[in-house]
Scaffold this motif. Structure first.
Motif, mmCIF file in Angstrom:
data_model
loop_
_atom_site.group_PDB
_atom_site.id
_atom_site.type_symbol
_atom_site.label_atom_id
_atom_site.label_comp_id
_atom_site.label_asym_id
_atom_site.label_seq_id
_atom_site.Cartn_x
_atom_site.Cartn_y
_atom_site.Cartn_z
ATOM 1 N N THR A 145 0.816 -1.222 0.000
ATOM 2 C CA THR A 145 0.000 0.000 0.000
ATOM 3 C C THR A 145 0.847 1.268 0.000
ATOM 4 O O THR A 145 0.307 2.351 -0.269
ATOM 5 C CB THR A 145 -0.933 0.010 1.219
ATOM 6 O OG1 THR A 145 -0.147 -0.032 2.431
ATOM 7 C CG2 THR A 145 -1.871 -1.180 1.193
ATOM 8 N N ASN A 149 -2.095 2.524 -4.539
ATOM 9 C CA ASN A 149 -3.360 2.782 -3.855
ATOM 10 C C ASN A 149 -4.477 2.892 -4.877
ATOM 11 O O ASN A 149 -4.237 2.941 -6.085
ATOM 12 C CB ASN A 149 -3.265 4.047 -2.999
ATOM 13 C CG ASN A 149 -2.889 5.270 -3.801
ATOM 14 O OD1 ASN A 149 -3.663 5.747 -4.622
ATOM 15 N ND2 ASN A 149 -1.679 5.785 -3.562
ATOM 16 N N GLY A 150 -5.699 2.962 -4.378
ATOM 17 C CA GLY A 150 -6.853 2.970 -5.261
ATOM 18 C C GLY A 150 -7.003 4.233 -6.074
ATOM 19 O O GLY A 150 -7.618 4.220 -7.142
ATOM 20 N N ASN A 155 -11.406 6.238 -3.768
ATOM 21 C CA ASN A 155 -11.519 6.646 -2.370
ATOM 22 C C ASN A 155 -12.736 7.531 -2.145
ATOM 23 O O ASN A 155 -13.434 7.417 -1.125
ATOM 24 C CB ASN A 155 -10.247 7.391 -1.944
ATOM 25 C CG ASN A 155 -9.065 6.461 -1.780
ATOM 26 O OD1 ASN A 155 -9.227 5.283 -1.495
ATOM 27 N ND2 ASN A 155 -7.870 6.996 -1.961
ATOM 28 N N PRO A 174 -9.237 8.158 6.517
ATOM 29 C CA PRO A 174 -8.301 7.877 5.408
ATOM 30 C C PRO A 174 -6.831 7.975 5.797
ATOM 31 O O PRO A 174 -5.995 7.278 5.207
ATOM 32 C CB PRO A 174 -8.670 8.944 4.367
ATOM 33 C CG PRO A 174 -10.090 9.256 4.640
ATOM 34 C CD PRO A 174 -10.228 9.183 6.129
ATOM 35 N N SER A 178 -0.393 5.366 9.024
ATOM 36 C CA SER A 178 0.705 5.565 8.097
ATOM 37 C C SER A 178 1.576 4.305 8.096
ATOM 38 O O SER A 178 2.031 3.858 9.156
ATOM 39 C CB SER A 178 1.537 6.787 8.507
ATOM 40 O OG SER A 178 2.737 6.855 7.768
#
Length: 320
Positions: A145, A149-150, A155, A174, A178
């Motif tokens: 990740t 990411n998407g 998101n 969101p 981290s």
């Protein structure tokens, strides 16, 4: 019989202090060579230069916040204010939306940091246990990740489908974990002495007891560092609010300042007119004023967290 020549014995200053109970007089130690003194001198000069370069932007920013717009336009402001001016401070502090966004930022930072620290600490401790099944898979997913990411649109669709839009959770969740902070904390937990955990298990403590009564007390330096990292992250974050918040009453300070500087809001111009200053004059130094007001809390908190960065907690724990 000849008397042997006296032998000069040099002791470490700390050892001498412990044995005699008297502190050694300050001054150059006898074992310091010329090269070592040169190193200290060069090191001190380099640190002074680095500090000066680091502080220069902040000092200039503060000077601009107290300067007139004409002096800033002419490039006359350097380290000292030119044309002392407080009208911009009056205009910004009289803005009701400014203080509302300030309170929102404090709320988002406190709640977000608390949620992030709980999630990061729990997962990092679990990932640090070598006997965990699927440990490498979990670490691999976390590292994956960091690079992929998407994207913004997935998101946004996800936050909207969860009905989190126009709530503080759209800003907090969101960024609640981290991966970089997670890996740093995992490495720190792996460095803890296994002997302490084994002794705790012999005394009857379970994994939760070991985590709360052994691991966390020994992890104050990394906990303080991660708390500072997450606090700065949530305090400065504006993009999440820009995407997921439509109500101005929910805006954080960073998004309010972004809109203020970009000219998307006119509240400051109206406040400036109330104190007898035109909006054109406010436009030049409003950025400096708002940035100074925004960094004050971080500057106030940092000295209390910084003292935990370098600590001998582990050494004291091992020696008992």
């Amino acid at each position: 019989m000849l008397n042997p020549a006296p032998v000069e014995v040099r002791t470490d200053p700390r050892t001498e202090t412990i044995l005699t109970g008297k502190p050694r007089p300050r001054g150059r130690l006898p074992q310091e060579s010329r090269g070592y003194r040169t190193y200290l001198t060069v090191n001190a000069i380099a640190l002074v230069i680095i500090c000066a370069v680091t502080l220069y932007p902040f000092v200039t920013l503060i000077a601009q916040s107290f300067s007139s717009s004409g002096a800033i336009k002419a490039g006359l402001v350097n380290l000292l204010p030119v044309g002392f001016n407080l009208d911009t401070y009056h205009a910004v502090t009289n803005d009701v939306h400014f203080w509302r966004s300030y309170g929102n930022t404090v709320l988002y930072t406190v709640v977000g940091t608390l949620v992030a620290m709980v999630l990061t600490t729990l997962l990092a401790y679990v990932m640090s246990r070598e006997h965990l099944r699927g440990r490498n898979v979990i670490i691999g997913i976390a590292v994956f990740t960091m690079f992929f990411n998407g994207g913004i649109i997935p998101n946004y669709v996800l936050i909207s489908s969860l009905e989190l839009k126009n709530t503080m959770w759209a800003v907090i969740l969101p960024g609640a974990m981290s991966v970089f902070n997670l890996l740093v904390m995992k490495s720190f937990f792996e460095s803890l002495p296994r002997e302490l955990e084994e002794a705790a298990r012999i005394d009857g403590l379970g994994w939760w007891g070991i985590f709360t009564r052994i691991a966390l007390p020994l992890s104050k330096p990394v906990l303080a560092t991660m708390t500072l990292f997450y606090s700065v992250q949530f305090w400065n974050d504006w993009f999440s609010a820009f995407l997921y918040l439509d109500q101005t009453d929910l805006y954080p300070l960073s998004l309010h300042l972004r809109n203020l500087i970009a000219g998307a809001t006119t509240t400051t111009a109206e406040s400036a007119a109330a104190v007898g200053t035109t909006s054109a004059a406010i436009k030049d130094n409003v950025r400096a004023v708002t940035m100074v007001l925004a960094i004050i809390p971080i500057l106030a908190i940092y000295p209390f967290v910084q003292r935990h960065f370098v600590s001998g907690v582990m050494l004291g724990a091992v020696k008992g």
